[in-house]
Design a protein around this motif. Structure first.
Motif, PDB file in Angstrom:
ATOM      1  N   PRO A 138       0.826  -1.217   0.000  1.00 45.11           N
ATOM      2  CA  PRO A 138       0.000   0.000   0.000  1.00 45.11           C
ATOM      3  C   PRO A 138       0.854   1.258   0.000  1.00 45.11           C
ATOM      4  O   PRO A 138       2.067   1.217   0.255  1.00 45.11           O
ATOM      5  N   GLU A 139       0.215   2.392  -0.251  1.00 49.42           N
ATOM      6  CA  GLU A 139       0.921   3.671  -0.289  1.00 49.42           C
ATOM      7  C   GLU A 139       1.525   3.987   1.075  1.00 49.42           C
ATOM      8  O   GLU A 139       0.885   3.817   2.109  1.00 49.42           O
ATOM      9  N   GLY A 140       2.763   4.429   1.061  1.00 55.07           N
ATOM     10  CA  GLY A 140       3.443   4.802   2.294  1.00 55.07           C
ATOM     11  C   GLY A 140       4.105   3.650   3.014  1.00 55.07           C
ATOM     12  O   GLY A 140       4.674   3.835   4.091  1.00 55.07           O
ATOM     13  N   ALA A 141       4.035   2.434   2.451  1.00 55.65           N
ATOM     14  CA  ALA A 141       4.629   1.260   3.092  1.00 55.65           C
ATOM     15  C   ALA A 141       5.792   0.734   2.266  1.00 55.65           C
ATOM     16  O   ALA A 141       5.993   1.116   1.117  1.00 55.65           O
ATOM     17  N   HIS A 142       6.552  -0.154   2.872  1.00 55.36           N
ATOM     18  CA  HIS A 142       7.658  -0.816   2.192  1.00 55.36           C
ATOM     19  C   HIS A 142       7.876  -2.164   2.858  1.00 55.36           C
ATOM     20  O   HIS A 142       7.367  -2.417   3.953  1.00 55.36           O
ATOM     21  N   ALA A 189       5.927  -2.610   6.443  1.00 56.09           N
ATOM     22  CA  ALA A 189       6.109  -1.583   7.465  1.00 56.09           C
ATOM     23  C   ALA A 189       5.840  -0.203   6.882  1.00 56.09           C
ATOM     24  O   ALA A 189       6.138   0.062   5.718  1.00 56.09           O
ATOM     25  N   PHE A 190       5.275   0.664   7.711  1.00 55.87           N
ATOM     26  CA  PHE A 190       5.045   2.062   7.354  1.00 55.87           C
ATOM     27  C   PHE A 190       6.064   2.923   8.090  1.00 55.87           C
ATOM     28  O   PHE A 190       6.444   2.623   9.223  1.00 55.87           O
ATOM     29  N   ASP A 191       6.487   4.009   7.445  1.00 57.19           N
ATOM     30  CA  ASP A 191       7.311   4.989   8.153  1.00 57.19           C
ATOM     31  C   ASP A 191       6.563   6.304   8.319  1.00 57.19           C
ATOM     32  O   ASP A 191       7.140   7.317   8.718  1.00 57.19           O
ATOM     33  N   SER A 233       7.216   1.828  11.746  1.00 58.25           N
ATOM     34  CA  SER A 233       8.574   2.066  12.254  1.00 58.25           C
ATOM     35  C   SER A 233       8.897   3.553  12.157  1.00 58.25           C
ATOM     36  O   SER A 233       8.935   4.111  11.060  1.00 58.25           O
ATOM     37  N   LEU A 234       9.124   4.180  13.295  1.00 56.19           N
ATOM     38  CA  LEU A 234       9.400   5.617  13.351  1.00 56.19           C
ATOM     39  C   LEU A 234      10.853   5.815  13.774  1.00 56.19           C
ATOM     40  O   LEU A 234      11.225   5.486  14.910  1.00 56.19           O
ATOM     41  N   TYR A 235      11.675   6.339  12.868  1.00 55.08           N
ATOM     42  CA  TYR A 235      13.109   6.520  13.117  1.00 55.08           C
ATOM     43  C   TYR A 235      13.346   7.881  13.758  1.00 55.08           C
ATOM     44  O   TYR A 235      13.184   8.922  13.117  1.00 55.08           O
TER      45      TYR A 235
END
Length: 681
Positions: free
Chosen positions: A529-533, A542-544, A597-599
């Motif tokens: 989906p959009e915004g994921a990898h 995972a989304f960032d 996942s928020l870096y």
């Protein structure tokens, strides 16, 4: 009444923020160098167990300490770069690189040329601190220097303590508003990552490891053809020279102590000549790593029988003549004669130990030589004191040369570790992971063939049969060789993770063998989906982006898992490499939750429409993506260390208390299962 309310509010704030770590205090001062030259001195005081990174770190490493001085050309100009202290350099097991850091305190100096009689210079320091179990997100602190011709050099706290109570109360009121959707329900779960292992304790463990390895190396040297046959010769000498048993024991003890003193003096000399800190600096230098590689190759070739490294015969003759004098001096020179005569076997081992100890710096060479010499001295002293024990010793023979050859193969394998370090620093990609492993496989395969009698070297005796000990060692090296083979296709090889280059430093990162490790279930995600990898190497969706991840979780009706992480987070990588690949854990991460996942150390700038004022640092703005996520974690969850995991529902309420670094797989799995179960209720 107002004062009571304020005090209560502050008390609640500090209690609720029990996980907020602030282990560094900054102070500034000014030193006059000449009429118009001044040194701006910046001192960082660091709490026990924490360390601050240097200004220069290798590419893809942690966040360095960076100073940005206000542009005021009419007042001053900078002279050269900011200087820093020696610090400590270590091999980081996760980043697979040598990184310099400071413990307890760090001093930086920036020389400036003053263009006006006086003024105030301001600067900002950005830094990251870590301990043995966690790293904190990057932080900025304002620095100020009052400079004039009458400068006093007094130290001034850089972090001004005039934070008003009103500001604290504002933060208390606003701390749920970073994202806008944040709820007031949160956890005060104690941070499991914050174990108070002091730097001294870590150093002690390092020295203990060096001593243990050196002690084992001493026993290995004892079993070489240059040393082992000298045991009965030495015992015979003491038996003849001693008038009674008591004197024999006394002479034996003196002999053993003399051996220890000689080798410890060697370690002390190396430390004194180069300096404790200089040894560490040499070990981190590219060219010295190459020199160490060449040196160990020479040692290995010598052990394999191509030639012998020997000290001049005249040295042995002179020392031998002194040994005949008798008494304490004679015994000391006998020990020195042993060291010189056996140098062709002990020299390569001693040289390797000193090279390895140099990587740790400080007293490591002395500790190493103490362990090595004790292992050699104990048998000589004991057999000299109790000659009857000689009957239990095995006879000299070809097995002694076998020990020497095995050590030669091990020296050769170790040599490539130093060449790999040089290649990693220079980023030449000449000795990538697959090449390194291929070399090690070839070395240990050749060692296996030698032990099985398929290869003969110059000084070997004819081999009519293979002993049980030799067969057992051959099977061990053969097993180790087979273990390394899957590494060519990406297997992690945890047993030797400290030696080969990291997974990403290879021709095919995360190859077929590695991507299948821990594959607990086939992902249900048919498309990204959009915004994921997809997170490599486990293919976890995972989304960032926080909002997109929450929206997707609502769409597919799954709980949300927030992963506060960092590019420079050591324990984040440990969790991802050692815990997440386990089948049961991986199944949940891939199929039962939506991972965001928020870096917190993401240095990409925020879009202009998302740049907002910081709630934690009044007057400052959030400039980077990582600052946004760091502030979210600090304000909403009252924690600022990573990794930090949160399981929440679609209303963003916690399903279970958040957890930090949790290396125990069963404990982490129970936490995941409990959170998911609470969502399903």
């Amino acid at each position: 009444m107002k004062r009571i309310v304020v005090v209560i509010a502050l008390f609640c704030f500090f209690v609720s923020n029990a996980q907020i770590h602030d282990p560094v205090r900054w102070a500034t001062s000014v030193e006059k160098v000449s009429d118009n030259l001044y040194d701006l001195v910046i001192k960082a005081t660091i709490e026990d167990s924490w360390h601050l990174y240097a200004q220069q770190v290798p590419k893809n490493g942690p966040i360095p300490t960076t100073f940005t001085f206000e542009d005021a050309k009419e007042l001053y100009k900078l002279v050269e770069d900011t200087k820093e202290g020696t610090g400590t350099t270590v091999d980081d097991p996760v980043f697979d690189m040598r990184i310099k850091y400071f413990g307890h305190k760090a001093i930086f100096k920036q020389r400036v040329e003053l263009l006006k009689p006086s003024g105030v210079i301001t600067a900002i320091v950005e830094f990251m601190v870590c301990n043995d179990t966690q790293c904190l997100p990057p932080k900025e602190v304002d620095l100020s220097f009052t400079i004039s011709s009458q400068v006093s050099g007094a130290v001034v706290p850089a972090e001004k303590k005039k934070e008003k109570l009103e500001d604290k109360n504002i933060q208390l009121a606003d701390r749920e508003q970073v994202i806008g959707k944040g709820k007031k329900k949160s956890s005060t779960q104690l941070d499991k990552g914050n174990t108070k292992n002091t730097s001294k304790h870590t150093s002690d463990n390092s020295f203990l490891g060096i001593f243990f390895i050196a002690f084992l190396s001493g026993f290995a040297a004892l079993l070489t053809p240059c040393v082992f046959p000298m045991i009965p010769m030495t015992v015979s000498f003491f038996t003849k020279q001693s008038k009674n048993k008591a004197q024999g024991i006394k002479n034996a003890i003196l002999y053993g102590v003399s051996i220890v003193v000689i080798y410890v003096l060697l370690g002390s000399a190396v430390t004194a000549i180069f300096g404790a800190d200089a040894l560490n600096a040499l070990a981190t230098n590219v060219w010295f790593n190459i020199i160490f590689f060449l040196l160990l190759v020479v040692f290995a070739v010598s052990f394999l029988g191509a030639f012998e490294i020997m000290l001049p015969n005249s040295w042995a003759n002179k020392v031998d003549s002194q040994a005949n004098k008798g008494g304490v001096i004679g015994i000391f020179f006998m020990a020195l004669a042993l060291a010189i005569v056996s140098f062709s076997c002990t020299g390569p081992i001693v040289g390797t130990l000193l090279v390895e100890a140099a990587s740790s710096g400080g007293l490591a060479p002395i500790i190493g030589m103490l362990g090595f010499s004790l292992a050699i001295a104990l048998p000589f002293a004991l057999f000299a004191a109790f000659p009857g024990w000689l009957n239990s010793l095995p006879k000299s023979g070809g097995w002694l040369n076998t020990v020497k050859v095995v050590l030669g193969f091990l020296e050769l394998a170790l040599a490539f570790k130093f060449l790999s370090q040089a290649d990693l620093v220079l980023q030449l990609h000449w000795l990538e992971r697959e090449v390194f492993l291929a070399i090690w496989i070839a070395i240990f395969a050749a060692l296996t063939m030698y032990l099985f009698g398929k290869i003969q070297l110059p000084h070997d005796s004819p081999l009519t049969h293979i002993s049980v000990g030799r067969l057992s060692l051959g099977l061990l090296t053969f097993t180790f060789t087979l273990y390394m083979v899957p590494g060519l296709w990406g297997a992690p090889l945890n047993l030797i993770s400290a030696f080969p280059p990291p997974q990403h430093y290879s021709e095919s990162p995360y190859g077929v063998g590695y991507t299948k490790v821990g594959e607990g279930a086939i992902s249900v995600h048919k498309e990204i989906p959009e915004g994921a990898h997809l997170m490599e190497p486990h293919d976890i969706l995972a989304f960032d982006d926080y909002d997109k991840g929450v929206a997707y979780a609502k769409k597919i009706s799954k709980p949300i898992m927030i992963d506060f992480t960092g590019w420079a987070c050591v324990n984040c990588r440990k969790m991802e490499q050692n815990v997440w690949p386990k089948p049961e854990v991986l199944d949940i991460l891939k199929n039962k939750v939506v991972l965001i996942s928020l870096y917190v150390d993401d240095k990409r700038p925020l879009p202009k429409d998302q740049v907002i004022a910081s709630k934690l640092r009044p007057g400052k703005k959030l400039k980077y993506i990582g600052q946004k996520w760091s502030e979210l974690q600090t304000i909403k969850y009252k924690a600022n260390s990573q990794p930090y995991y949160v399981l929440m529902d679609h209303d963003e309420n916690n399903l279970i208390d958040p957890v930090a670094y949790t290396p125990d797989v069963d404990e982490y799995l129970n936490w995941l299962n409990s959170g998911v179960s609470n969502f399903d209720k």
